[in-house]
Every structure is written in structure tokens, then in C-alpha cells.
Design a protein around this motif. Structure first.
Motif, PDB file in Angstrom:
ATOM      1  N   THR A   8      23.438  70.684  46.649  1.00  0.00           N
ATOM      2  CA  THR A   8      23.947  69.399  47.146  1.00  0.00           C
ATOM      3  C   THR A   8      23.456  68.255  46.261  1.00  0.00           C
ATOM      4  OG1 THR A   8      24.064  70.161  49.434  1.00  0.00           O
ATOM      5  CG2 THR A   8      23.905  67.777  49.070  1.00  0.00           C
ATOM      6  N   ILE A   9      22.167  68.290  45.919  1.00  0.00           N
ATOM      7  CA  ILE A   9      21.608  67.242  45.048  1.00  0.00           C
ATOM      8  C   ILE A   9      22.322  67.260  43.701  1.00  0.00           C
ATOM      9  CG2 ILE A   9      19.539  66.394  43.909  1.00  0.00           C
ATOM     10  CD1 ILE A   9      19.489  66.121  46.945  1.00  0.00           C
TER      11      ILE A   9
ATOM     12  N   ARG B 285      19.360  60.233  54.536  1.00  0.00           N
ATOM     13  CA  ARG B 285      18.215  61.112  54.274  1.00  0.00           C
ATOM     14  C   ARG B 285      17.710  60.933  52.837  1.00  0.00           C
ATOM     15  NH1 ARG B 285      20.244  66.959  56.575  1.00  0.00           N
ATOM     16  NH2 ARG B 285      20.656  66.329  58.756  1.00  0.00           N
ATOM     17  N   LEU B 286      18.657  60.844  51.891  1.00  0.00           N
ATOM     18  CA  LEU B 286      18.275  60.686  50.485  1.00  0.00           C
ATOM     19  C   LEU B 286      17.543  59.362  50.263  1.00  0.00           C
ATOM     20  CD1 LEU B 286      21.526  61.994  48.727  1.00  0.00           C
ATOM     21  CD2 LEU B 286      19.286  63.130  48.795  1.00  0.00           C
TER      22      LEU B 286
ATOM     23  N   SER C 101      11.733  67.002  41.105  1.00  0.00           N
ATOM     24  CA  SER C 101      12.800  67.910  40.680  1.00  0.00           C
ATOM     25  C   SER C 101      13.915  67.841  41.716  1.00  0.00           C
ATOM     26  CB  SER C 101      12.267  69.334  40.583  1.00  0.00           C
ATOM     27  OG  SER C 101      11.924  69.817  41.885  1.00  0.00           O
ATOM     28  N   GLN C 102      15.066  68.432  41.394  1.00  0.00           N
ATOM     29  CA  GLN C 102      16.150  68.487  42.381  1.00  0.00           C
ATOM     30  C   GLN C 102      15.710  69.244  43.627  1.00  0.00           C
ATOM     31  OE1 GLN C 102      19.603  70.148  40.377  1.00  0.00           O
ATOM     32  NE2 GLN C 102      20.287  68.115  39.692  1.00  0.00           N
ATOM     33  N   GLN C 103      14.924  70.290  43.449  1.00  0.00           N
ATOM     34  CA  GLN C 103      14.456  71.066  44.598  1.00  0.00           C
ATOM     35  C   GLN C 103      13.482  70.266  45.461  1.00  0.00           C
ATOM     36  OE1 GLN C 103      15.649  74.380  45.372  1.00  0.00           O
ATOM     37  NE2 GLN C 103      14.824  73.528  47.284  1.00  0.00           N
ATOM     38  N   ASP C 104      12.611  69.474  44.787  1.00  0.00           N
ATOM     39  CA  ASP C 104      11.684  68.621  45.538  1.00  0.00           C
ATOM     40  C   ASP C 104      12.442  67.671  46.452  1.00  0.00           C
ATOM     41  OD1 ASP C 104       9.477  69.754  44.288  1.00  0.00           O
ATOM     42  OD2 ASP C 104       9.431  68.232  42.700  1.00  0.00           O
ATOM     43  N   LEU C 105      13.462  67.022  45.899  1.00  0.00           N
ATOM     44  CA  LEU C 105      14.231  66.062  46.691  1.00  0.00           C
ATOM     45  C   LEU C 105      15.011  66.771  47.786  1.00  0.00           C
ATOM     46  CD1 LEU C 105      15.244  63.240  47.252  1.00  0.00           C
ATOM     47  CD2 LEU C 105      16.961  63.526  45.453  1.00  0.00           C
TER      48      LEU C 105
ATOM     49  N   LEU D 262      12.739  67.437  50.701  1.00  0.00           N
ATOM     50  CA  LEU D 262      12.408  66.241  51.463  1.00  0.00           C
ATOM     51  C   LEU D 262      13.587  65.758  52.313  1.00  0.00           C
ATOM     52  CD1 LEU D 262      10.339  64.140  48.882  1.00  0.00           C
ATOM     53  CD2 LEU D 262       9.510  65.089  51.040  1.00  0.00           C
ATOM     54  N   ALA D 263      14.790  65.901  51.766  1.00  0.00           N
ATOM     55  CA  ALA D 263      15.977  65.397  52.460  1.00  0.00           C
ATOM     56  C   ALA D 263      16.592  66.432  53.392  1.00  0.00           C
ATOM     57  CB  ALA D 263      17.017  64.931  51.443  1.00  0.00           C
ATOM     58  N   GLY D 264      16.112  67.662  53.341  1.00  0.00           N
ATOM     59  CA  GLY D 264      16.648  68.707  54.208  1.00  0.00           C
ATOM     60  C   GLY D 264      18.037  69.165  53.816  1.00  0.00           C
TER      61      GLY D 264
END
Length: 375
Positions: A35-36, A53-54, A21-25, A28-30
Motif C-alpha cells: 500500500t505504501i 493514519r499516514l 523504510s516502507q515497512q516501518d511506515l 505504524l499506519a497499520g
């Protein structure tokens, strides 16, 4: 972050393929989920740090995620067919007669059996068509020969040729015989395939070529002579032997569109038998290819249709021969000296091509490659 109109990304595609999901990414990317969302929509261009980071979070290279649209060239082209207004359209491209021609990959034109990869995407700018290329390898586009025609054997010839000349690409655009000639005349093809018989003169193709090309010089080269006739169900359960039997037995048929050689043969045969067109059930039931005719018979939608012996064999159907038609390749003389066209024509004498055509059945290639007329 700010918007960059030239920056493109497939962040969402890679993220969803990995089941994130957008929140998962974001976790992980901080970064924040907003932003995603902003990056995926193209609203924001990420900083170098966020970009790295992405890429790390998704386990890929930065180049896999982001690219600049202006990195790929654009060319100006003419459209072979209209496209929906305001819609970007996948196209394939070829250089024909000194100009780029874009062939929209829409509907059936987007497929053979597998979907056809695109060379670019159109952008309509007032009266001009701009095509954004998807690859910067222009050599492939320059080495493309375009053939318009309806004979399924053209694709066999094309694929055999590409094995012999790996740098050559052959684009086969489906068109009935008359439409193929018109496409050649409009500068949308290098070669037109046609099988039209003039019952008044007893000539194949040449009268029609003279009429459509209206004074332009061309040569006609034979690809082969094929048997045309009625396709019927395996075993011919209705006992059909002639077009007269279609009426007497109440058989239903499927017909081809105006301009197709198969339709012309049916009309000429009915006229010779003094049978009105409307007396044949399904005369106005139109399909647009030899394969469509065969499939309609094979599925039991109709009892018969006009096509070739080789198509009947491919679909396991019965075949009643009516006529032998010469299938010619019509080439404008101005294209004959072009290297890709010469390479393609040179393979007409190659055993690999002959073997592919011979095993089809119902196809006489004893005069393949012969120049039979000039106009």
C-alpha cells in the motif's frame, strides 16, 4: 484504492527524511508495505482512513502529504530560451508586454550564488508551453520587472529596490550587452543594460540600440560610468601596462563572447594598436561573465582579462584602466508607464542605491537616472 491522476504526494520524501523504510511506515499506519509503495508511486489514491493514519504516523498534517495538482493554476507562456524536449523544466515568470514569459532555470541560469526558487514548471503541449504554477499568488508575478544585462551592480540596485518596495520583484537575467538588447526586442525583458562604444561616432550605446530595435521607440537612462580595463594578478607581477604588453610579455588572457562590451573594447584597443587578434595568447579562450574573467585571473588560469575596476576590487586583483564606458538602461517607451517599472526607476535617486554603488569603487554615478537619449 484507485488511481487519481490529479493527486500528488510527497510521502516518500517525508518518510525518508524521518529515516523510515516502507515497512516501518506500514507497521505504524497499520497497512501493507505494498500500500505504501502504491501510494508513493501515485498508482493508488488512499482512502480517507488510510490518509489520516499516514499523517498521524508521520506526525504531520494531511495537507503536508497530499495535494491536488489542479488546485494550482496553469498559464500559457512563451519560453525565453529553448528547453529539452519532453522534459519538465523549472522556470521563473514575468509579465512583459502583455504576455507571460517563462525563463528556464537551467545550468548557470538556475543560480546566482544560491539556487533560485522556481515560480512554476513547464509542460510542452504541441507548440504551446503550459506552466503549472507552484504558488497561486499572481500579484508577485505581475509586479516583476525583468532586466537583462551583465553589470553586477544591477543586482545591488535590484536588492536595494526590493527593500524599499517589498511588493516589487526584480528579476535579473544575465546577458551580454548585445544579447540584452535582443532580449528586449523579442519582448523577454522590460529593461536592457548595455555598455557598447561606437568608435566611429564616439557615441555610447545609441547606435547599437537603433540598429537592434529597428524603429521601436526607447529611452536610454544612465546607470553610471565605469572604468574598464585589464584585470591582472595582485601586484601586477608581469608589469603589464597596455594591451601591447600582453604580446611583448607573452601573457595569456581570457576573452568574452561576441556581443559583450568587454570584448568589443578589447578588439577596438587592439585595432588602434595595430595588433592582430591572433597575436594575443588566449584571445579565443571564452568565458561568459565579468566574474568568470576575474576568477580565471585570480586562480592563475590566465594572466589578464578585460573587466571593470569594481570587479577587480571585489576579487583583490590589479587593474590597468583602458577606457571609461557609460552603462545605460534601455527601456521601451511602452513599458515606462507600468507601475512596477516606474517604482524601480524611481529608486535610482535613492541614497540607499547610491551608497551601494559608490562603495564599489571605479563607478561614477553623478549622472545616474538621467535620460541621455531617445530613439
Amino acid at each position: 484504492m484507485k488511481q487519481d491522476n490529479d493527486l500528488r504526494n510527497n510521502l516518500k520524501s517525508i518518510r525518508t527524511r524521518l529515516g523510515m523504510s516502507q515497512q516501518d511506515l506500514a507497521n505504524l499506519a497499520g497497512v501493507t508495505r505494498q500500500t505504501i509503495s502504491g501510494v508513493e508511486s501515485g498508482q493508488y489514491a488512499p482512502s480517507v482512513a488510510i490518509t489520516l493514519r499516514l499523517a498521524k504516523a508521520l506526525g504531520c498534517q494531511v495537507e503536508d502529504l497530499f495535494w491536488l495538482e489542479r488546485d494550482l493554476p496553469e498559464i500559457e507562456a512563451v519560453l525565453a530560451k529553448p528547453v529539452p524536449a519532453g522534459q519538465q523544466t523549472r522556470v521563473s515568470l514575468a509579465r512583459v508586454g502583455g504576455q507571460w514569459v517563462a525563463y528556464p532555470l537551467i545550468g548557470k541560469d538556475a543560480f546566482r550564488q544560491d539556487m533560485i526558487p522556481a515560480d512554476g514548471e513547464t509542460r510542452i503541449d504541441k507548440d504551446k508551453v503550459r506552466v503549472r504554477l507552484l504558488d497561486d499568488n499572481l500579484d508577485t508575478l505581475h509586479n516583476t520587472v525583468v532586466i537583462a544585462g551583465c553589470a553586477p551592480v544591477i543586482s545591488l540596485w535590484a536588492r536595494a529596490t526590493e527593500r524599499w518596495h517589498p511588493q516589487l520583484r526584480v528579476q535579473f537575467n544575465f546577458a551580454n550587452s548585445m544579447s540584452a538588447l535582443q532580449s528586449l526586442c523579442r519582448g523577454e525583458a522590460h529593461i536592457a543594460g548595455t555598455h557598447l562604444y561606437d568608435s566611429k561616432t564616439g557615441e555610447y550605446n545609441t547606435p547599437f540600440v537603433r540598429d537592434v530595435l529597428a524603429g521601436r521607440e526607447a529611452v536610454l537612462i544612465t546607470l553610471g560610468v565605469w572604468e574598464e580595463g585589464l584585470l591582472v594578478k595582485s601586484g601586477n607581477p608581469m608589469g603589464i601596462k597596455t594591451v601591447s604588453d600582453l604580446v611583448e610579455r607573452g601573457a595569456t588572457i581570457v576573452n568574452r563572447e561576441i556581443g559583450a562590451g568587454s570584448r568589443l573594447l578589447l578588439e577596438q584597443t587592439l585595432q588602434n594598436e595595430q595588433i592582430p587578434f591572433h597575436a594575443v595568447q588566449g584571445f579565443d579562450h571564452i568565458v561568459t561573465s565579468h566574474q568568470d574573467v576575474a576568477q580565471a585571473v585570480a586562480l592563475g588560469v590566465v594572466d589578464a582579462g578585460i573587466s571593470t575596476a569594481s570587479v577587480a576590487t571585489a576579487f583583490g586583483l590589479g587593474f590597468i584602466p583602458l577606457h571609461q564606458s557609460r552603462y545605460d538602461l534601455v527601456i521601451l517607451k511602452e513599458y515606462l508607464e507600468e507601475a512596477p517599472v516606474q517604482q524601480l526607476l524611481s529608486t535610482l535617486g535613492h541614497p540607499m542605491v547610491h551608497s551601494q554603488l559608490e562603495i564599489l569603487g571605479g563607478y561614477d554615478i553623478s549622472k545616474i537616472g538621467e535620460v541621455v537619449a531617445t530613439v
